[in-house]
Scaffold this motif. Structure first.
Motif, mmCIF file in Angstrom:
data_model
loop_
_atom_site.group_PDB
_atom_site.id
_atom_site.type_symbol
_atom_site.label_atom_id
_atom_site.label_comp_id
_atom_site.label_asym_id
_atom_site.label_seq_id
_atom_site.Cartn_x
_atom_site.Cartn_y
_atom_site.Cartn_z
ATOM 1 N N PRO A 105 2.676 -21.902 -25.730
ATOM 2 C CA PRO A 105 1.793 -23.047 -26.013
ATOM 3 C C PRO A 105 2.507 -24.382 -26.205
ATOM 4 C CG PRO A 105 1.841 -21.502 -27.868
ATOM 5 C CD PRO A 105 2.524 -20.835 -26.726
ATOM 6 N N SER B 238 -1.383 -18.849 -26.577
ATOM 7 C CA SER B 238 -1.384 -19.150 -25.147
ATOM 8 C C SER B 238 -1.290 -17.869 -24.353
ATOM 9 C CB SER B 238 -0.199 -20.066 -24.824
ATOM 10 O OG SER B 238 -0.197 -20.394 -23.460
ATOM 11 N N GLN C 127 -1.772 -30.863 -25.567
ATOM 12 C CA GLN C 127 -2.969 -30.002 -25.698
ATOM 13 C C GLN C 127 -3.072 -29.431 -27.113
ATOM 14 O OE1 GLN C 127 -4.045 -26.930 -23.003
ATOM 15 N NE2 GLN C 127 -3.884 -28.226 -21.190
ATOM 16 N N VAL C 128 -1.924 -29.100 -27.687
ATOM 17 C CA VAL C 128 -1.932 -28.618 -29.082
ATOM 18 C C VAL C 128 -2.598 -29.685 -29.947
ATOM 19 C CG1 VAL C 128 -0.461 -28.065 -31.072
ATOM 20 C CG2 VAL C 128 0.108 -27.134 -28.818
ATOM 21 N N TYR D 109 -6.492 -29.940 -29.420
ATOM 22 C CA TYR D 109 -7.215 -28.888 -30.142
ATOM 23 C C TYR D 109 -7.230 -29.185 -31.647
ATOM 24 C CZ TYR D 109 -7.620 -25.377 -26.331
ATOM 25 O OH TYR D 109 -7.965 -24.665 -25.210
ATOM 26 N N PRO E 116 -9.567 -21.992 -22.015
ATOM 27 C CA PRO E 116 -9.641 -23.443 -21.790
ATOM 28 C C PRO E 116 -10.882 -23.899 -21.004
ATOM 29 C CG PRO E 116 -7.427 -22.641 -21.332
ATOM 30 C CD PRO E 116 -8.263 -21.436 -21.595
ATOM 31 N N VAL F 91 -3.863 -22.363 -25.416
ATOM 32 C CA VAL F 91 -3.269 -23.645 -25.042
ATOM 33 C C VAL F 91 -2.542 -23.472 -23.706
ATOM 34 C CG1 VAL F 91 -1.649 -25.458 -25.735
ATOM 35 C CG2 VAL F 91 -2.858 -24.143 -27.496
ATOM 36 N N LEU G 247 -3.534 -21.199 -32.833
ATOM 37 C CA LEU G 247 -3.313 -21.709 -31.477
ATOM 38 C C LEU G 247 -2.291 -20.819 -30.798
ATOM 39 C CD1 LEU G 247 -3.053 -25.385 -32.614
ATOM 40 C CD2 LEU G 247 -4.697 -24.628 -30.908
ATOM 41 N N TRP H 197 2.939 -27.425 -23.855
ATOM 42 C CA TRP H 197 1.859 -28.415 -23.707
ATOM 43 C C TRP H 197 1.559 -29.043 -25.073
ATOM 44 C CZ3 TRP H 197 1.835 -23.566 -21.462
ATOM 45 C CH2 TRP H 197 1.928 -23.549 -20.073
#
Ligand code: SF4
Length: 306
Positions: free
Chosen positions: A69, A65, A75-76, A79, A278, A12, A63, A72
């Protein structure tokens, strides 16, 4: 060829992090195209990697990063929305917890939505049960560490299970006596899972300062052996993990002793992880550059024909 992967790990966001850990693994492993500014993940490619993972009997998604993470949160959510169609048994998020505890970047609305879209467990990385020790490692630039018990209670109130993921360093949690205090903290705060892993570094690192810190603060082998012996006598072995970790039950508290970085072993049937970058590339090792899913699948087939 690997018939199975244990864990799908989507990255992420970018490299940015609000903490300052002197042992930061992300700072040592290749950037792999991830930059400070987060690029939007290729969600079509992610859906294909989810399908590939499922055909390789992968039931767990974490998840994570190359930075933090939860900086964002949208973005979490992106996903999570994609993975939902694939029915992973465990869906987890690794975080330092700070943006959630601060309640500015990660709002209650995010926590509700993440839960709604299948996130079940939030793993918070720490080095100690003592707030000041955690502050010195994670937030030396702030006056105080986050209120960890309040964060755990906050996450429980949204229906999340919580794991404390302890990085063991010389002088921090480095003995069975210190581990027992860490377990007391976990019990007191009704933490569902406790994971302990000695600090580690990859074979090659792109950051000498971090590498030197890790080398100077490794847990001595004698300390690792003492902790393991304690878990074996005081606890009951619940599970041996395929990559070498072990889960114990010690007086009702589960404790998982594992490693921070595990290199992919080409000869094993079971791969520890499938990392999704990503831009759509995948890798099975933090220390390797990623490749397209097609090239990855091709390489797997090639290995099986050798
Ligand atoms: S919280 Fe994680 S990404 Fe951030 S500095 Fe610490 S180890 Fe690195």
């Amino acid at each position: 060829m690997r018939k199975r992967f244990k864990l799908l790990t989507p990255i992420v966001g970018g490299l940015a992090c609000n903490a300052r850990c002197p042992f930061c693994v992300a700072g040592m492993t290749p950037e792999n195209g991830v930059t400070g500014k987060a690029q939007a993940p290729d969600l079509n490619a992610f859906a294909k990697v989810c399908a590939f993972a499922k055909t390789h009997h992968c039931d767990s998604l974490l998840l994570t990063s190359k930075g933090e993470p939860t900086l964002w949160p949208e973005q979490v959510l992106q996903y999570l929305k994609i993975q939902r169609a694939f029915d992973f048994k465990s869906v987890e998020l690794q975080t330092n917890g700070i943006p959630i505890a601060d309640r500015k970047i990660v709002t209650s609305q995010h926590l509700r939505q993440w839960r709604e879209y299948g996130l079940k467990l939030i793993a918070i990385s720490v080095v100690h049960y003592d707030a000041e020790r955690n502050r010195q490692t994670y937030l030396p630039h702030r006056q105080a560490y986050i209120d960890l018990p309040a964060l755990i209670a906050h996450l429980h109130s949204f229906g999340y299970a919580v794991r404390l993921a302890v990085v063991m360093l010389r002088g921090e949690i480095d003995s069975s006596a210190e581990l027992q205090k860490m377990m007391d903290f976990a019990r007191l705060n009704r933490v569902e899972q406790l994971t302990i892993r000695p600090v580690n570094k990859p074979d090659t690192s792109r950051d000498d300062e971090i590498t030197s810190f890790v080398a100077a603060n490794y847990l001595p082998d004698s300390a690792k052996a003492e902790i393991q012996a304690y878990l074996e006598t005081a606890g009951t072995l619940v599970e041996r993990l395929p990559w070498g970790g072990s889960v114990y039950d010690v007086g009702g508290q589960n404790v998982c002793l594992t490693n921070s970085l595990t290199k992919a072993d080409e000869n094993e049937d079971v791969g520890r992880q499938l990392i999704f970058l990503p831009d759509g590339r995948v890798s099975d090792d933090w220390q390797k550059e990623g490749v397209s899913l097609e090239a990855f699948a091709q390489a797997q087939k090639h290995q099986s024909n050798q």
